[in-house]
Design a protein around this motif. Structure first.
Motif, PDB file in Angstrom:
ATOM      1  N   GLU A  68       4.318  -4.248  -1.615  1.00 42.35           N
ATOM      2  CA  GLU A  68       4.330  -4.301  -3.079  1.00 42.35           C
ATOM      3  C   GLU A  68       3.249  -3.371  -3.652  1.00 42.35           C
ATOM      4  O   GLU A  68       3.522  -2.571  -4.550  1.00 42.35           O
ATOM      5  CB  GLU A  68       4.020  -5.736  -3.502  1.00 42.35           C
ATOM      6  N   ASP A  69       2.021  -3.501  -3.101  1.00 40.68           N
ATOM      7  CA  ASP A  69       0.905  -2.653  -3.560  1.00 40.68           C
ATOM      8  C   ASP A  69       1.221  -1.184  -3.330  1.00 40.68           C
ATOM      9  O   ASP A  69       0.974  -0.339  -4.194  1.00 40.68           O
ATOM     10  CB  ASP A  69      -0.392  -3.012  -2.810  1.00 40.68           C
ATOM     11  N   GLU A  70       1.760  -0.882  -2.135  1.00 39.35           N
ATOM     12  CA  GLU A  70       2.074   0.508  -1.798  1.00 39.35           C
ATOM     13  C   GLU A  70       3.136   1.065  -2.748  1.00 39.35           C
ATOM     14  O   GLU A  70       3.085   2.226  -3.127  1.00 39.35           O
ATOM     15  CB  GLU A  70       2.562   0.616  -0.354  1.00 39.35           C
ATOM     16  N   ASN A  71       4.094   0.216  -3.077  1.00 37.46           N
ATOM     17  CA  ASN A  71       5.135   0.645  -4.011  1.00 37.46           C
ATOM     18  C   ASN A  71       4.539   1.029  -5.361  1.00 37.46           C
ATOM     19  O   ASN A  71       4.882   2.061  -5.933  1.00 37.46           O
ATOM     20  CB  ASN A  71       6.156  -0.485  -4.209  1.00 37.46           C
ATOM     21  N   LYS A  72       3.649   0.172  -5.842  1.00 35.68           N
ATOM     22  CA  LYS A  72       2.996   0.449  -7.133  1.00 35.68           C
ATOM     23  C   LYS A  72       2.206   1.748  -7.054  1.00 35.68           C
ATOM     24  O   LYS A  72       2.293   2.606  -7.928  1.00 35.68           O
ATOM     25  CB  LYS A  72       2.053  -0.705  -7.500  1.00 35.68           C
ATOM     26  N   LYS A  73       1.416   1.868  -5.970  1.00 36.52           N
ATOM     27  CA  LYS A  73       0.598   3.075  -5.793  1.00 36.52           C
ATOM     28  C   LYS A  73       1.482   4.310  -5.757  1.00 36.52           C
ATOM     29  O   LYS A  73       1.141   5.349  -6.312  1.00 36.52           O
ATOM     30  CB  LYS A  73      -0.176   2.974  -4.465  1.00 36.52           C
TER      31      LYS A  73
END
Ligand SMILES: [Zn+2]
Length: 233
Positions: A133-138
Motif C-alpha cells: 500500500e505504502d509503495e503504491n502511494k509512493k
C-alpha cells in the motif's frame, strides 16, 4: 578562427544542455518501468505469502476433519466394548481405541502447530499488504514527479533547440559538420577544455606543442586520443 572557436564553445554549451534534457527524457520510460517492476515484485511476494497461508489453513482443516472422524471412531468403539463377549476381542478393541487416541493426540499437536504457523503467516501477509500500500502511494507520487520533470525538460528542450538552430548559423559551414559528427559520437561533448595539461574529455595528457597550438587558435586542434576539439579557456 578565434571568433569561430568562441562560437563553437558557445554552441557546445547549448548542445551540452540539449544533451542533458534528451537524456532526462530518455530515462523517463526506464524510471517508470523500474517503479512498476518494483511494485510487481512486491505484489508477487504478497501473493505467494497468501498462497502459503491458504495451504496452512487447508492442512489444518484436513487434520481437524481427521480428528473428528477418529473421535467418532473412539466413541463407536467405546460403545461396542459393552457388547464384547471374549477377553481377546475386548483387548483388541481397547488396543484399537488406544491407537486412535494416540493418533488424535498427535493430530491435536499438529493442529496447534499449524495454528501458530498460520498466525505468523497472517502477520507476514498483513505486513506485506501495508508495505505494498505504502509503495503504491509512493509510486503514484514518484510518477507525478517524473511527469513534471518530463514536461519541464520537453519545454526546455524546445527552447534550446530553437536557440541552437539560430546560433548554429554563426558557425562556418566547413566546421559545423565536423563538430556535429564528434558531438554525435562523443555523447554530446565535442569541444572540451584543456584541464591541467590533459584533454578535458579523455584525460590523456597532451604534448606542449599541441597545447600551444590550441592557445594560438589558428586552426581546429583535435585530441589525438579521443578526437574531440580542444579549447583553451
Ligand atoms: Zn581527448
Amino acid at each position: 578562427m578565434k571568433e569561430q572557436m568562441k562560437m563553437l564553445v558557445e554552441l557546445q554549451k547549448l548542445d551540452a544542455e540539449i544533451f542533458d534534457r534528451k537524456k532526462i527524457l530518455e530515462e523517463v520510460p526506464v524510471r517508470i518501468k523500474e517503479l512498476e517492476n518494483g511494485l510487481e515484485a512486491k505484489s508477487t511476494h504478497l501473493k505467494s505469502l497468501e498462497e502459503d497461508l491458504k495451504k496452512l489453513k487447508v492442512s489444518q482443516k484436513q487434520r481437524e476433519m481427521d480428528l473428528e472422524t477418529k473421535e467418532q471412531g473412539i466413541k463407536k468403539h467405546q460403545g461396542q466394548l459393552h457388547q464384547i463377549k471374549t477377553n481377546k476381542e475386548y483387548a483388541a478393541l481397547e488396543k484399537e481405541i488406544a491407537s486412535l487416541k494416540a493418533d488424535n493426540s498427535l493430530l491435536e499437536e499438529e493442529i496447534i502447530n499449524l495454528l501458530d504457523q498460520s498466525d505468523e503467516m497472517q502477520k507476514a501477509v498483513s505486513g506485506e499488504k501495508k508495505v505494498l500500500e505504502d509503495e503504491n502511494k509512493k509510486s503514484v507520487e514518484e510518477k507525478k514527479k517524473i511527469e513534471a520533470e518530463k514536461n519541464k525538460s520537453e519545454a526546455e528542450l524546445n527552447n534550446l533547440n530553437a536557440k541552437r538552430l539560430e546560433f548554429a548559423k554563426n558557425i562556418d559551414q566547413g566546421i559545423l559538420p565536423k563538430y556535429e559528427r564528434i558531438l554525435h559520437n562523443k555523447a554530446g561533448h565535442a569541444v572540451v577544455s584543456i584541464a591541467g595539461n590533459a584533454c578535458g574529455g579523455c584525460n590523456m595528457s597532451l604534448p606542449p606543442q599541441v597545447i600551444n597550438e590550441v592557445k594560438l587558435r589558428a586552426s581546429l586542434i583535435f585530441c589525438e586520443n579521443c578526437a574531440r576539439i580542444l579549447h583553451a579557456e
